[in-house]
Write an enzyme that holds these catalytic residues in place. Structure first.
Site, short mmCIF file in Angstrom:
data_model
loop_
_atom_site.label_atom_id
_atom_site.label_comp_id
_atom_site.label_asym_id
_atom_site.label_seq_id
_atom_site.Cartn_x
_atom_site.Cartn_y
_atom_site.Cartn_z
N ASP A 1 0.84 -1.20 0.00
CA ASP A 1 0.00 0.00 0.00
C ASP A 1 0.88 1.25 0.00
O ASP A 1 0.61 2.22 -0.69
CB ASP A 1 -0.91 -0.02 1.23
CG ASP A 1 -1.65 -1.34 1.34
OD1 ASP A 1 -2.42 -1.66 0.43
OD2 ASP A 1 -1.42 -2.07 2.32
N HIS B 1 -4.62 -3.31 6.51
CA HIS B 1 -4.41 -3.59 5.09
C HIS B 1 -5.76 -4.01 4.51
O HIS B 1 -6.06 -5.19 4.36
CB HIS B 1 -3.37 -4.69 4.88
CG HIS B 1 -3.36 -5.18 3.46
ND1 HIS B 1 -2.94 -4.40 2.42
CD2 HIS B 1 -3.77 -6.34 2.91
CE1 HIS B 1 -3.08 -5.06 1.29
NE2 HIS B 1 -3.58 -6.24 1.55
P1 NAI Z 1 -2.32 -18.24 -4.12
O1 NAI Z 1 -3.69 -18.79 -3.95
O2 NAI Z 1 -1.71 -18.17 -5.47
O3 NAI Z 1 -1.30 -19.05 -3.21
C1 NAI Z 1 -1.57 -19.35 -1.88
C2 NAI Z 1 -0.82 -20.61 -1.54
O4 NAI Z 1 -0.94 -20.84 -0.15
C3 NAI Z 1 -1.35 -21.85 -2.26
O5 NAI Z 1 -0.29 -22.50 -2.93
C4 NAI Z 1 -1.90 -22.71 -1.11
O6 NAI Z 1 -1.74 -24.09 -1.35
C5 NAI Z 1 -1.03 -22.22 0.04
N1 NAI Z 1 -1.60 -22.51 1.37
C6 NAI Z 1 -2.89 -22.48 1.77
N2 NAI Z 1 -2.98 -22.87 3.03
C7 NAI Z 1 -1.74 -23.11 3.47
C8 NAI Z 1 -1.19 -23.57 4.70
N3 NAI Z 1 -1.99 -23.84 5.74
N4 NAI Z 1 0.15 -23.72 4.79
C9 NAI Z 1 0.94 -23.48 3.74
N5 NAI Z 1 0.48 -23.07 2.55
C10 NAI Z 1 -0.83 -22.89 2.42
O7 NAI Z 1 -2.37 -16.80 -3.43
P2 NAI Z 1 -1.36 -15.58 -3.61
O8 NAI Z 1 -1.79 -14.75 -4.76
O9 NAI Z 1 0.03 -16.09 -3.56
O10 NAI Z 1 -1.72 -14.73 -2.30
C11 NAI Z 1 -1.44 -15.22 -1.01
C12 NAI Z 1 -2.07 -14.34 0.04
O11 NAI Z 1 -1.50 -13.03 0.02
C13 NAI Z 1 -3.58 -14.14 -0.09
O12 NAI Z 1 -4.16 -14.23 1.19
C14 NAI Z 1 -3.68 -12.71 -0.61
O13 NAI Z 1 -4.93 -12.12 -0.25
C15 NAI Z 1 -2.54 -12.07 0.13
N6 NAI Z 1 -2.08 -10.79 -0.39
C16 NAI Z 1 -1.69 -9.83 0.51
C17 NAI Z 1 -1.21 -8.61 0.10
C18 NAI Z 1 -0.80 -7.58 1.09
O14 NAI Z 1 -0.48 -6.46 0.66
N7 NAI Z 1 -0.77 -7.82 2.39
C19 NAI Z 1 -1.11 -8.31 -1.33
C20 NAI Z 1 -1.50 -9.38 -2.21
C21 NAI Z 1 -1.96 -10.58 -1.74
#
Ligand code: NAI
Length: 325
Positions: free
Chosen positions: A157, A185
């Site tokens: 952000d 966030h």
């Molecule tokens: P994604 O869906 O591509 O990948 C998430 C991964 O986490 C998947 O491979 C899944 O198998 C794994 N996963 C789920 N539960 C798990 C567990 N208990 N232990 C280990 N791995 C686990 O999602 P992406 O795009 O990589 O985003 C991840 C997170 O980041 C989301 O929650 C998203 O909302 C968040 N995010 C946060 C931002 C921020 O600025 N704080 C910015 C963008 C995304």
């Protein structure tokens, strides 16, 4: 000495953008060898193995090993940095309580594993949403780890705010100092131009008030949704970049004369209830975040900070009611 960095959700899209940068030395610096630990759910371990093969194929000089596991106890064993990226996304029809509970089932056990197995100098950055409250859940499951080691990411952000302001004023991003994101966030976050400086002068005085209120704040706060709309997938490379920035600055310090934004446990500063993991203007000194003190907050900013902090209080109360903290 080699530093173990654990990345959860390693097979996801942020993981894919993040791991190569950690392995290349951008997280901790070019003098620090790293060992990567990839934590995934069982169904995604194979995909994580594929990413590990690619990491091998980069022949990064600083990369001293890769472990892959679906067991938090193993994955966090001896870790000094934990990037908690994997989370349960909100799916159709899911209420907030269901979302918080599902994430409690992830961040509670991970916090416990960090408490029992991580290195004494462990630093935790939560990226997975709802990031601030997930960080609170992990922290509360790790009573032996100093509370200040649990942080959540608002650096994306912050970087978005820098870029929007730079474009508006047609200046390089590097001319902007002292940007702040306050609060959660989420769409209630408050990007503050009343303390940001451009060329040494207050940013809010260099833009129209209507632009600040009606364009800048909503554009920054809703940028994540705009990326999903355009890309068909949520921010990944920019999120990974922000995670690198956050941990890099935490470990190596923020530059003199500037500050950044990070969600860290409140000490009660600026009326934010103590213990809430909320975004503040922060500097890093000697490996610790410190909240920048003494900023004057006018009524416009106060109202917006309070709205975002109140949302965090509601999330905290909801996870407390669910017994997750
Ligand atoms: P994604 O869906 O591509 O990948 C998430 C991964 O986490 C998947 O491979 C899944 O198998 C794994 N996963 C789920 N539960 C798990 C567990 N208990 N232990 C280990 N791995 C686990 O999602 P992406 O795009 O990589 O985003 C991840 C997170 O980041 C989301 O929650 C998203 O909302 C968040 N995010 C946060 C931002 C921020 O600025 N704080 C910015 C963008 C995304």
């Amino acid at each position: 000495m080699t530093v173990k960095v654990t990345v959860t959700g390693a097979a996801g899209q942020i993981g894919y953008a993040l791991l190569f940068r950690v392995a290349s030395g951008q997280l901790l610096g070019a003098d620090t060898p790293v060992k990567l630990s990839l934590l995934e759910i069982p169904q995604a371990v194979k995909a994580a193995e594929g990413t590990a093969m690619e990491l091998d194929d980069c022949a990064f000089p600083l990369l001293r090993g890769i472990e892959i596991s679906d067991d938090p106890a193993k994955a966090f064993d001896g870790a000094s940095v934990a990037l908690l990226v994997g989370a349960r996304p909100r799916t159709k029809g899911m209420e907030r309580g269901d979302l918080l509970e599902a994430n409690g089932g992830i961040f509670g056990p991970q916090g416990k594993a960090i408490n029992e197995h991580a290195a004494d100098d462990i630093r935790v950055l939560v990226v997975g949403n709802p990031a601030n409250t997930n960080a609170l859940i992990a922290q509360s499951a790790a009573p032996d780890v100093p509370a200040e080691r649990f942080t959540a990411m608002t650096r994306l952000d912050h970087n978005r705010a820098l870029s929007q302001l730079a474009a508006k004023l047609n200046v390089p991003v590097a001319e902007i100092k002292k940007m702040t994101i306050w609060g959660n966030h989420s769409a209630t976050q408050y990007p503050d131009l009343f303390h940001a400086e451009v060329g040494g002068k207050i940013a809010a005085e260099q833009v129209e008030q209507e632009w600040l209120r009606d364009t800048f704040i909503p554009t920054v706060a809703k940028r994540g949704a705009a990326i999903i709309e355009a890309r068909g997938a949520s921010s990944a490379a920019s999120a990974a970049n922000a995670a690198i920035d956050h941990v890099h600055d935490w470990v190596n310090g923020t530059p003199e004369g500037d500050w950044t934004s990070a969600a860290i446990p409140s000490d009660g500063s600026y009326g934010v209830p103590e213990g809430l993991i909320s975004s503040f203007p922060v500097v890093s000194r000697n490996g610790r975040w410190e909240i920048v003190q003494g900023l004057e907050i006018d009524a416009f900013s106060r109202e917006r900070i309070d709205a975002s902090v109140n949302e965090l209080v509601e999330e905290r109360d909801a996870v407390r009611a669910l017994g997750l903290i």
